[in-house]
Design a protein around this motif. Structure first.
Motif, PDB file in Angstrom:
ATOM      1  N   UNK A  88       0.842  -1.191   0.000  1.00  0.00           N
ATOM      2  CA  UNK A  88       0.000   0.000   0.000  1.00  0.00           C
ATOM      3  C   UNK A  88       0.880   1.244   0.000  1.00  0.00           C
ATOM      4  N   UNK A  89       0.504   2.200  -0.807  1.00  0.00           N
ATOM      5  CA  UNK A  89       1.295   3.412  -0.940  1.00  0.00           C
ATOM      6  C   UNK A  89       2.297   3.364  -2.072  1.00  0.00           C
ATOM      7  N   UNK A  90       2.511   2.182  -2.608  1.00  0.00           N
ATOM      8  CA  UNK A  90       3.445   2.031  -3.710  1.00  0.00           C
ATOM      9  C   UNK A  90       2.805   2.376  -5.037  1.00  0.00           C
ATOM     10  N   UNK A  91       3.546   2.177  -6.108  1.00  0.00           N
ATOM     11  CA  UNK A  91       3.029   2.478  -7.442  1.00  0.00           C
ATOM     12  C   UNK A  91       3.290   1.307  -8.373  1.00  0.00           C
ATOM     13  N   UNK A  92       2.560   1.326  -9.469  1.00  0.00           N
ATOM     14  CA  UNK A  92       2.628   0.223 -10.414  1.00  0.00           C
ATOM     15  C   UNK A  92       2.271   0.755 -11.785  1.00  0.00           C
ATOM     16  N   UNK A  93       2.909   0.206 -12.808  1.00  0.00           N
ATOM     17  CA  UNK A  93       2.541   0.564 -14.170  1.00  0.00           C
ATOM     18  C   UNK A  93       2.186  -0.698 -14.937  1.00  0.00           C
ATOM     19  N   UNK A  94       0.969  -0.729 -15.399  1.00  0.00           N
ATOM     20  CA  UNK A  94       0.488  -1.848 -16.197  1.00  0.00           C
ATOM     21  C   UNK A  94       0.668  -1.518 -17.671  1.00  0.00           C
ATOM     22  N   UNK A  95       0.890  -2.546 -18.466  1.00  0.00           N
ATOM     23  CA  UNK A  95       1.045  -2.366 -19.905  1.00  0.00           C
ATOM     24  C   UNK A  95       0.022  -3.214 -20.641  1.00  0.00           C
ATOM     25  N   UNK A  96      -0.423  -2.697 -21.758  1.00  0.00           N
ATOM     26  CA  UNK A  96      -1.327  -3.426 -22.635  1.00  0.00           C
ATOM     27  C   UNK A  96      -0.763  -3.315 -24.042  1.00  0.00           C
ATOM     28  N   UNK A  97      -0.307  -4.424 -24.565  1.00  0.00           N
ATOM     29  CA  UNK A  97       0.277  -4.433 -25.901  1.00  0.00           C
ATOM     30  C   UNK A  97      -0.726  -4.998 -26.884  1.00  0.00           C
ATOM     31  N   UNK A  98      -0.946  -4.244 -27.936  1.00  0.00           N
ATOM     32  CA  UNK A  98      -1.914  -4.628 -28.954  1.00  0.00           C
ATOM     33  C   UNK A  98      -1.173  -5.154 -30.167  1.00  0.00           C
ATOM     34  N   UNK A  99      -1.553  -6.329 -30.624  1.00  0.00           N
ATOM     35  CA  UNK A  99      -0.925  -6.900 -31.807  1.00  0.00           C
ATOM     36  C   UNK A  99      -2.011  -7.348 -32.789  1.00  0.00           C
TER      37      UNK A  99
END
Length: 130
Positions: free
Chosen positions: A14-25
């Motif tokens: 909690x309090x941290x950060x995250x980056x999600x990725x979505x790759x489209x092919x």
């Protein structure tokens, strides 16, 4: 037909950060908008944010406000990112990205409902530890 693959999920304090990725092919060039949705255990899937792959315009759900979510795109790699800051336990969910590949000519605000997307990824899970 396009394929969407989400990545970047995991367990974050909690309090941290995250980056999600979505790759489209696939026929990525025919992708008009990509949105992020999330589904917590036992709850309905909800809209988080969406971005136009053409104009770069974006919009967020009022429920995912407070400036903790940032959506962006890299057109060269056909990737859409969702950065989540100051993670809270309520952010724990499976995050899905979805694409609209059939043109509508609609404003970005149209791409906030699940029914307006025609391709979906399998989801990536985010766990928030307190």
């Amino acid at each position: 037909q396009v394929q969407l693959v989400e990545s970047g999920g995991g367990s974050v304090p909690a309090g941290g950060s995250l980056t999600l990725s979505c790759t489209v092919s696939g026929r990525a060039g025919s992708t008009f908008a990509v949105g992020w949705f999330r589904q917590a255990p036992g709850k309905e899937r909800k809209f988080v944010a969406t971005i136009s792959m053409i104009s770069g315009l974006y919009t967020y759900s009022p429920d995912s406000g407070e400036g903790r979510f940032n959506i962006s795109r890299n057109s060269a790699s056909n990737t859409v990112y969702l950065q989540i800051l100051s993670l809270k336990p309520d952010d724990a969910a499976t995050y899905y990205c979805a694409a609209r590949t059939v043109p509508t000519g609609r404003h970005i605000s149209y791409y906030v409902e699940e029914r307006n997307f025609d391709s979906w990824g399998q989801g990536t899970q985010v766990t928030v530890s307190s």
